[in-house]
Design a protein around this motif. Structure first.
Motif, PDB file in Angstrom:
ATOM      1  N   MET A  83      -0.749  -1.630 -12.260  1.00 13.81           N
ATOM      2  CA  MET A  83      -1.977  -2.072 -11.874  1.00 13.81           C
ATOM      3  C   MET A  83      -2.770  -0.987 -11.189  1.00 13.81           C
ATOM      4  SD  MET A  83      -2.392  -5.021  -8.480  1.00 13.81           S
ATOM      5  CE  MET A  83      -1.251  -6.006  -9.298  1.00 13.81           C
ATOM      6  N   ALA A  84      -4.223  -1.171 -11.566  1.00 14.16           N
ATOM      7  CA  ALA A  84      -4.991  -0.126 -11.213  1.00 14.16           C
ATOM      8  C   ALA A  84      -5.530  -0.071  -9.886  1.00 14.16           C
ATOM      9  CB  ALA A  84      -6.507  -0.403 -11.852  1.00 14.16           C
ATOM     10  N   VAL A  85      -5.908   0.915  -9.115  1.00  8.75           N
ATOM     11  CA  VAL A  85      -5.891   1.168  -7.861  1.00  8.75           C
ATOM     12  C   VAL A  85      -6.909   0.059  -7.374  1.00  8.75           C
ATOM     13  CG1 VAL A  85      -6.883   2.801  -6.066  1.00  8.75           C
ATOM     14  CG2 VAL A  85      -5.276   3.496  -7.754  1.00  8.75           C
ATOM     15  N   ARG A  86      -8.144  -0.087  -8.031  1.00  8.46           N
ATOM     16  CA  ARG A  86      -9.082  -0.921  -7.573  1.00  8.46           C
ATOM     17  C   ARG A  86      -8.630  -2.392  -7.433  1.00  8.46           C
ATOM     18  NH1 ARG A  86     -14.328   0.023  -7.875  1.00  8.46           N
ATOM     19  NH2 ARG A  86     -13.933   1.759  -9.472  1.00  8.46           N
ATOM     20  N   ASP A  87      -7.525  -2.776  -8.629  1.00  5.20           N
ATOM     21  CA  ASP A  87      -7.009  -4.091  -8.084  1.00  5.20           C
ATOM     22  C   ASP A  87      -6.238  -4.348  -7.027  1.00  5.20           C
ATOM     23  OD1 ASP A  87      -8.472  -4.866 -10.627  1.00  5.20           O
ATOM     24  OD2 ASP A  87      -6.688  -4.432 -11.989  1.00  5.20           O
ATOM     25  N   ARG A  88      -5.412  -3.121  -6.946  1.00  3.68           N
ATOM     26  CA  ARG A  88      -4.447  -3.158  -5.792  1.00  3.68           C
ATOM     27  C   ARG A  88      -5.218  -3.077  -4.357  1.00  3.68           C
ATOM     28  NH1 ARG A  88      -0.459   1.577  -5.843  1.00  3.68           N
ATOM     29  NH2 ARG A  88       0.167   0.441  -4.134  1.00  3.68           N
ATOM     30  N   LEU A  89      -6.289  -2.686  -4.269  1.00  3.74           N
ATOM     31  CA  LEU A  89      -7.154  -2.722  -3.268  1.00  3.74           C
ATOM     32  C   LEU A  89      -7.596  -4.259  -2.798  1.00  3.74           C
ATOM     33  CD1 LEU A  89      -9.009   0.704  -3.449  1.00  3.74           C
ATOM     34  CD2 LEU A  89      -7.144   0.165  -1.759  1.00  3.74           C
ATOM     35  N   ALA A  90      -7.886  -4.702  -3.595  1.00  3.45           N
ATOM     36  CA  ALA A  90      -8.445  -6.125  -3.750  1.00  3.45           C
ATOM     37  C   ALA A  90      -7.122  -7.101  -3.371  1.00  3.45           C
ATOM     38  CB  ALA A  90      -9.240  -6.685  -5.017  1.00  3.45           C
ATOM     39  N   GLN A  91      -6.106  -6.828  -3.846  1.00  2.21           N
ATOM     40  CA  GLN A  91      -4.969  -7.823  -3.930  1.00  2.21           C
ATOM     41  C   GLN A  91      -4.073  -7.520  -2.872  1.00  2.21           C
ATOM     42  OE1 GLN A  91      -3.560  -8.118  -7.935  1.00  2.21           O
ATOM     43  NE2 GLN A  91      -5.350  -8.516  -8.821  1.00  2.21           N
ATOM     44  N   GLU A  92      -3.593  -6.395  -2.643  1.00  2.00           N
ATOM     45  CA  GLU A  92      -2.617  -6.238  -1.766  1.00  2.00           C
ATOM     46  C   GLU A  92      -2.928  -6.553  -0.252  1.00  2.00           C
ATOM     47  OE1 GLU A  92      -0.260  -2.586  -1.760  1.00  2.00           O
ATOM     48  OE2 GLU A  92      -0.590  -2.642  -3.911  1.00  2.00           O
ATOM     49  N   LYS A  93      -2.055  -7.083   0.559  1.00  2.00           N
ATOM     50  CA  LYS A  93      -1.998  -7.615   1.746  1.00  2.00           C
ATOM     51  C   LYS A  93      -2.294  -6.743   2.972  1.00  2.00           C
ATOM     52  CE  LYS A  93      -2.710 -11.817   0.283  1.00  2.00           C
ATOM     53  NZ  LYS A  93      -3.832 -12.524   0.058  1.00  2.00           N
ATOM     54  N   ASN A  94      -1.652  -5.617   2.961  1.00  2.00           N
ATOM     55  CA  ASN A  94      -1.087  -4.896   4.090  1.00  2.00           C
ATOM     56  C   ASN A  94      -1.303  -3.342   3.865  1.00  2.00           C
ATOM     57  OD1 ASN A  94      -0.359  -6.843   5.820  1.00  2.00           O
ATOM     58  ND2 ASN A  94       1.759  -6.803   4.258  1.00  2.00           N
ATOM     59  N   VAL A  95      -2.029  -2.475   4.805  1.00  3.92           N
ATOM     60  CA  VAL A  95      -2.168  -1.273   4.548  1.00  3.92           C
ATOM     61  C   VAL A  95      -1.669  -0.622   5.697  1.00  3.92           C
ATOM     62  CG1 VAL A  95      -4.574  -1.072   5.462  1.00  3.92           C
ATOM     63  CG2 VAL A  95      -3.640   0.837   3.964  1.00  3.92           C
ATOM     64  N   TRP A  96      -0.694   0.539   5.891  1.00  2.00           N
ATOM     65  CA  TRP A  96      -0.524   1.129   6.858  1.00  2.00           C
ATOM     66  C   TRP A  96      -1.455   2.240   7.528  1.00  2.00           C
ATOM     67  CZ3 TRP A  96       4.144   0.362   9.372  1.00  2.00           C
ATOM     68  CH2 TRP A  96       5.061  -0.508   8.544  1.00  2.00           C
ATOM     69  N   LEU A  97      -2.165   1.965   8.786  1.00  2.00           N
ATOM     70  CA  LEU A  97      -3.173   2.690   9.464  1.00  2.00           C
ATOM     71  C   LEU A  97      -2.412   3.627  10.360  1.00  2.00           C
ATOM     72  CD1 LEU A  97      -5.946   3.310  10.131  1.00  2.00           C
ATOM     73  CD2 LEU A  97      -5.702   1.431  11.930  1.00  2.00           C
ATOM     74  N   CYS A  98      -2.709   5.071  10.057  1.00  4.26           N
ATOM     75  CA  CYS A  98      -2.020   6.079  11.013  1.00  4.26           C
ATOM     76  C   CYS A  98      -3.349   6.507  11.840  1.00  4.26           C
ATOM     77  CB  CYS A  98      -1.551   7.067  10.298  1.00  4.26           C
ATOM     78  SG  CYS A  98      -0.612   8.476  11.288  1.00  4.26           S
ATOM     79  N   THR A  99      -3.238   6.456  13.106  1.00  6.87           N
ATOM     80  CA  THR A  99      -4.147   6.981  14.340  1.00  6.87           C
ATOM     81  C   THR A  99      -3.412   7.867  14.897  1.00  6.87           C
ATOM     82  OG1 THR A  99      -3.824   5.528  15.951  1.00  6.87           O
ATOM     83  CG2 THR A  99      -5.427   4.804  14.264  1.00  6.87           C
ATOM     84  N   VAL A 100      -4.197   8.594  15.626  1.00  7.52           N
ATOM     85  CA  VAL A 100      -3.632   9.824  16.414  1.00  7.52           C
ATOM     86  C   VAL A 100      -3.738   9.542  18.130  1.00  7.52           C
ATOM     87  CG1 VAL A 100      -3.627  12.221  17.108  1.00  7.52           C
ATOM     88  CG2 VAL A 100      -4.250  11.313  14.852  1.00  7.52           C
ATOM     89  N   ARG A 101      -2.465   9.386  18.778  1.00  7.76           N
ATOM     90  CA  ARG A 101      -2.578   9.172  20.108  1.00  7.76           C
ATOM     91  C   ARG A 101      -3.096  10.458  20.932  1.00  7.76           C
ATOM     92  NH1 ARG A 101       2.694   7.101  18.706  1.00  7.76           N
ATOM     93  NH2 ARG A 101       2.878   4.929  19.317  1.00  7.76           N
ATOM     94  N   PRO A 102      -3.604  10.178  22.108  1.00 14.68           N
ATOM     95  CA  PRO A 102      -4.106  11.224  22.864  1.00 14.68           C
ATOM     96  C   PRO A 102      -3.318  12.438  22.941  1.00 14.68           C
ATOM     97  CG  PRO A 102      -4.692   9.220  23.867  1.00 14.68           C
ATOM     98  CD  PRO A 102      -3.702   9.142  22.986  1.00 14.68           C
TER      99      PRO A 102
END
Length: 125
Positions: free
Chosen positions: A1-20
């Motif tokens: 599956m193309a990246v563009r299709d995955r971005l439209a269809q996949e439900k979750n993404v892992w978000l990484c932020t930085v704590r203080p």
């Protein structure tokens, strides 16, 4: 599956932020990808929002490790009225009003993460 299709269809993404203290905070979130940006709705009192207020650089990764899609960017917080196009996209994808508070005392915010750099776009290395 193309990246563009995955971005439209996949439900979750892992978000990484930085704590203080400099340590990572990684959490799965719902998202829409529009106009070259990841959009994530969350409560204003969340850890991810507190982290972004201090250090706006974030990473995002789709869940499939066989065909990774990883991006970096600088998160921008949107408070108040959300763009109608973004609200419509969340409703279409999840049947969810992204502006509705999750907790009684929590205002909603949108994180917008324009992609600064794609680290891996669909091929494990």
């Amino acid at each position: 599956m193309a990246v563009r299709d995955r971005l439209a269809q996949e439900k979750n993404v892992w978000l990484c932020t930085v704590r203080p203290d400099g340590s990572p905070h990684v959490t799965p979130v719902w998202f829409v990808f529009l106009r070259g940006s990841w959009w994530i709705g969350t409560d204003a009192i969340s850890v991810k929002v507190r982290n972004v207020e201090k250090f706006s650089r974030v990473s995002l990764a789709l869940e499939d490790g066989r065909l990774p899609v990883v991006a970096e960017g600088e998160a921008v917080l949107h408070r108040g009225l959300f763009p109608e196009e973004i609200m419509d996209a969340f409703d279409a994808k999840y049947g969810w009003d992204v502006s509705a508070p999750y907790t009684p005392d929590g205002d909603r915010v949108l994180l917008e993460v324009p992609v600064r750099r794609w680290l891996l776009a669909g091929t494990a290395q």
